[in-house]
Design a protein around this motif. Structure first.
Motif, PDB file in Angstrom:
ATOM      1  N   ILE A  32      32.782  46.127 -13.895  1.00 18.28           N
ATOM      2  CA  ILE A  32      33.667  45.920 -14.966  1.00 18.28           C
ATOM      3  C   ILE A  32      32.934  47.191 -16.329  1.00 18.28           C
ATOM      4  O   ILE A  32      32.083  47.317 -16.582  1.00 18.28           O
TER       5      ILE A  32
ATOM      6  N   LEU B 130      42.264  52.757 -15.911  1.00 12.89           N
ATOM      7  CA  LEU B 130      42.282  52.084 -15.218  1.00 12.89           C
ATOM      8  C   LEU B 130      42.709  52.627 -13.225  1.00 12.89           C
ATOM      9  O   LEU B 130      41.556  52.829 -12.842  1.00 12.89           O
TER      10      LEU B 130
ATOM     11  N   ARG C 174      40.416  53.131 -10.143  1.00 14.47           N
ATOM     12  CA  ARG C 174      40.133  52.522  -8.949  1.00 14.47           C
ATOM     13  C   ARG C 174      40.565  53.071  -8.277  1.00 14.47           C
ATOM     14  O   ARG C 174      40.362  53.123  -6.623  1.00 14.47           O
TER      15      ARG C 174
ATOM     16  N   CYS D 293      37.996  46.284  -9.964  1.00 12.60           N
ATOM     17  CA  CYS D 293      37.358  47.270 -11.165  1.00 12.60           C
ATOM     18  C   CYS D 293      38.553  46.996 -12.393  1.00 12.60           C
ATOM     19  O   CYS D 293      39.868  46.675 -12.511  1.00 12.60           O
ATOM     20  N   HIS D 294      37.837  46.592 -13.516  1.00  8.94           N
ATOM     21  CA  HIS D 294      38.126  46.214 -14.952  1.00  8.94           C
ATOM     22  C   HIS D 294      37.256  47.503 -15.932  1.00  8.94           C
ATOM     23  O   HIS D 294      36.661  47.776 -16.313  1.00  8.94           O
ATOM     24  N   PHE D 295      38.541  47.595 -17.045  1.00 10.56           N
ATOM     25  CA  PHE D 295      38.064  48.295 -17.703  1.00 10.56           C
ATOM     26  C   PHE D 295      38.233  48.494 -19.441  1.00 10.56           C
ATOM     27  O   PHE D 295      39.306  47.398 -19.545  1.00 10.56           O
ATOM     28  N   THR D 296      37.448  48.180 -20.229  1.00 10.97           N
ATOM     29  CA  THR D 296      37.764  47.543 -21.516  1.00 10.97           C
ATOM     30  C   THR D 296      37.497  49.008 -22.170  1.00 10.97           C
ATOM     31  O   THR D 296      35.794  48.962 -22.559  1.00 10.97           O
TER      32      THR D 296
ATOM     33  N   HIS E  62      28.898  47.284 -15.250  1.00 13.72           N
ATOM     34  CA  HIS E  62      28.691  45.799 -14.822  1.00 13.72           C
ATOM     35  C   HIS E  62      28.914  45.946 -13.684  1.00 13.72           C
ATOM     36  O   HIS E  62      29.798  44.995 -13.069  1.00 13.72           O
TER      37      HIS E  62
END
Lengths: 328, 328, 328, 328
Positions: A163, A201, A205, A217-220, A235
């Motif tokens: 993350i 994102l 990836r 994979c995540h993304f903010t 994280h």
């Protein structure tokens, strides 16, 4: 070597000119801008007054007299120039998103048709140096993917989930006034945006996959009250726990020969104005926190573009980029 | 009702006085500070000049003439006053960490012996209102756990992992000058700190458990260049996916009667100076992003303490707290 | 040429090292700090990691192995080293206040006895270049007097009153934490300080006199929420009115050969990190507004010190200083 | 009392609503905005969510159902509503510039024709309270003239020259995005603007004259990286010297009964969000430095407008305005 910057009136254009002033072999001789045509570059980039006397011209690839080009235009605009630059044999680094992804993923991510697709190396030298060396056209990575990928790379193969929680300075929102970059909306404030849907994102990836990772994979991203810089807190959730020593060794091994990656407690102030990516890492067993700090306009854009140029042209990789961050 | 603030020279003390000026039933008649004894309160909290004429006194619980007390002293100092206040029958909200955790967890988390332990309700009204009602001593939550727990509460039971990535303003570092809160170290900058080991994590875990969750909780705080506010981005990993509608409904159901929780796109500016906690949520299937924004000195400390006082005393819960955030 | 920096752990020491990395003839080989002795310079100036590998040493002038020295210690400390450096024949620029004023004015302004007085050129090259050339010890000007004097110089002889209203960034308050440089006291804020009594006024008056002016000089500084920079608004009251054209011509004539003075609308952002002093001027008849912008750590301290070194040593005056300000 | 705000989508409109929430006798029942018609007020002023449920309407003076109106529209727009409001007998405070000056001076200063001129009291209560009492239409002063005039008033008659050097927060530049209020142009920066020609100077001169002063008045504003606040440093040149004691007595005498003027070391943080004007003063003989700090949106606009309303309507002058500034 004569350099042309196509689209030189924005922040990345300005920083390309600023940084190339220190380069031993390159000189910016052409800076284009449709809207500022005819004006001295230093009337727009006023910080550069008396350091350059060139004027903005209209972009005209056919008659371009340059040895190397940087495309610093928005996505979809770059693809209009890329083919012609290739044809004319002018080596190019493209700072837009147009050549960073496969055609399919590009089109679905950006919701447009790619009208001039070809493959180009992804210009993150710490991962792709060898293919960049031989290339005459390189796609410069996005600012977020640069910091995020460098933060996670040594652990990517060992993770099941990554993350990326990123915090960016306002210059990432560009040079045109908007609600997004208005002082009263940003100062003494913090907001998240595109919580799950930011287009960068796709690059993260792609690079995780390149590293042999099958992690989700995540993304903010978040908008910070700072001018420059991206701090990414990765994280990383591992399949098996690693100790602090094991993790540190993985990072040291991967980056020991990378001048622009420094393993130390990262802060935006510690890299301001420079091409460094500072990275730190801490283990909590199966969860690792890796944090990277870059200047979004330098390692996240113009500086990395020059680093790519140096590699493409056989110059010293640090030429023009070997100076200290401005702190405080 | 006469109010005493024990330890009134810091930021939370100042904000208690500021907020209680608007309260219909309470008046601060005693403000203690060893270091500022004898000085007018408004010579330290200069924003309050002409709004209060009381002077700092030395803390003297035995002779304290007050109906209600706020303990705004550091942890380990609060336990020195708590017993005496209880004995004297003076209802109290303790803003320190001394009564937020079980004795065991407190002692292992803070590395000190608890010399005056008793159980006290955890003063997060949105979770514990009923036990607060009957209490005469309430432990006010930490600033980070307040925003974090409210962000994740509606999903806590459904999650296997919760990662709190928090970003706090500098007032959280207290009123004494240090490298941490020095302007040149913070402005135009961002850093992570206590990446895996912040003590507030113990409260977050306690509250997740209270909510029936067995999720692993992680926490990484960052220091922002803003005066006030905490934005917490909760990355919530679920066992089963939820749609955007399902997630929104869970939040609406839980918070529909909570005046101080507003479901809207959160920003620090939107809650500045107020007791509101703004929360937004977005689904990515099995990963949910929930973001909360609070003013760390108000909902994260002094405002919530007054909210607890109101509940303990049977006042209107919003008394003194029903005013607008200052934006911009 | 080997450079020693005496007192290298503060902001000006850090910027001397940062700037000298770009110098073609000078290399910092000695950096002293009593408090940081033995530590790598880059453990304190973390922005410089991997750019220098020297360690802090204890100051020892007797055994100093250097060709040139910068004194970057506080006033009264500099005079303890100055005599010895002179004796040893090591050319020196002193960044403290100890040699900027006559003995009498120094002692009355700073309220201390000068125990090692000698005359030294005042190192404002735009006014005193010729005497700097032959000097082996130069007193680097204060940050405020640099920007103020350059703003008013072309009109000084024609004025009866000059009021310098200056606004400085926080790095001017030094590297040690204090109430003055605490984030929460500075951010989103502005204050005036030493409204009529700042010690730098003595330098401003000395330089006005040097310029043949009999104007009364006044000075009020303000503390800004920015890291670097001083903007000085000089309100200049003339005996006889001047038109806009006449005023502009006076500035152009005086500064046409000065690389580091640029006549353009000044802003702190436009000179950030650089040795430039940007100046603008506007006539209202007998009142002229002249505004200058400098980076207080560069043209106001370390950059100007290097400019002086270049002049003293016969180097190109812009060596190490010919790079672009960092904007935004 | 039902309140209408004509032009309620900007910063002053938002602060009028925020402040009137605390008023014991007034309630905002109408908020107009052509561009936001039909939307909830709290969808634009998101800080006010759940504190007001009214919606923006189109301005329609003829059918306006209100006891009191605030005109919070730009200059030239206000004069279109003013006549009708007068006719309908709706008491009004106009926050625009349209009724602050005589017709002649207005037209020459703003370069437009005044199509609905009448005389109105200048709503600076500390100077004009008596005429405001009986008025049904009051012209609310400009933000700069409020702070500047209050800073200089006690000395105005004794001065031959007054130079107002003002520093304003960005909210003064309004709610629409522009190069002026773009974060990257303002943050970590400072600029002067309209160095000798700002239109607010006309009000300053008018008020100096009203105070019996024949002093020449000058004004230079600067744009600060803060959200709210104006700090004005008034450099006052006297005909005869005054001691510190004499000066302080003049200020104490003039302001001893003024709740909103506090004589203490002024800072923007100390008045943030409030209607206070903090003033300090220091004598240097014939030059006096007087510094005032206000919140430009409160004492410089919406708060002062409510103060005027209170006086016009015979309410307690501090009703709705008796709360503490938000610091830090």
């Amino acid at each position: 070597m004569d350099i042309a910057i196509i689209g030189a009136s924005g922040f990345t254009g300005g920083d390309l000119i600023r940084l190339l002033l220190l380069h031993s072999k390159a000189e910016v001789t052409c800076a284009t801008s449709r809207s500022e045509e005819g004006k001295p570059v230093s009337s727009v980039h006023r910080n550069l007054k008396d350091l350059t006397d060139i004027k903005f011209t209209n972009p005209d690839i056919e008659n371009l007299d340059a040895d190397f080009a940087f495309l610093a235009v928005p996505h979809t605009a770059a693809m209009k120039y890329a083919g012609q630059l290739k044809e004319r044999g002018i080596k190019t680094v493209d700072l837009s998103a147009d050549y960073r992804l496969s055609k399919d993923i590009y089109e679905s991510t950006y919701g447009v048709e790619h009208t001039c697709y070809f493959e180009a190396p992804y210009g993150l030298p710490e991962l792709h140096r060898e293919v960049i060396k031989g290339a005459d056209f390189v796609a410069n990575p996005g600012c977020f993917p640069t910091g995020a990928t460098l933060a996670a790379a040594p652990l990517a193969k060992l993770a099941h989930t990554i993350i990326y929680d990123s915090k960016t300075g306002v210059s990432g929102a560009g040079v045109n006034p908007s609600k997004t970059n208005q002082y009263t909306n940003v100062a003494d404030n913090l907001t998240a945006y595109k919580w799950t849907s930011h287009r960068h994102l796709a690059e993260m990836r792609q690079e995780a996959k390149f590293l042999g990772s099958s992690a989700k994979c995540h993304f903010t991203p978040h908008l910070l009250p700072v001018n420059r810089g991206i701090l990414t807190t990765a994280h990383i959730l591992l399949n098996e726990p690693l100790t602090q020593e094991e993790v540190e060794k993985l990072y040291q091994d991967r980056y020991k020969n990378e001048f622009f990656v420094r393993l130390q407690n990262p802060s935006l102030g510690g890299v301001r104005g420079s091409n460094f990516c500072d990275i730190g890492v801490e283990s909590e067993g199966t969860r690792i926190v890796a944090v990277s700090a870059i200047d979004n306009l330098v390692k996240g854009a113009s500086g990395q573009a020059i680093q790519n140029m140096n590699i493409m042209c056989g110059f010293e990789e640090t030429d023009g980029l070997r100076f200290g961050p401005v702190f405080p």
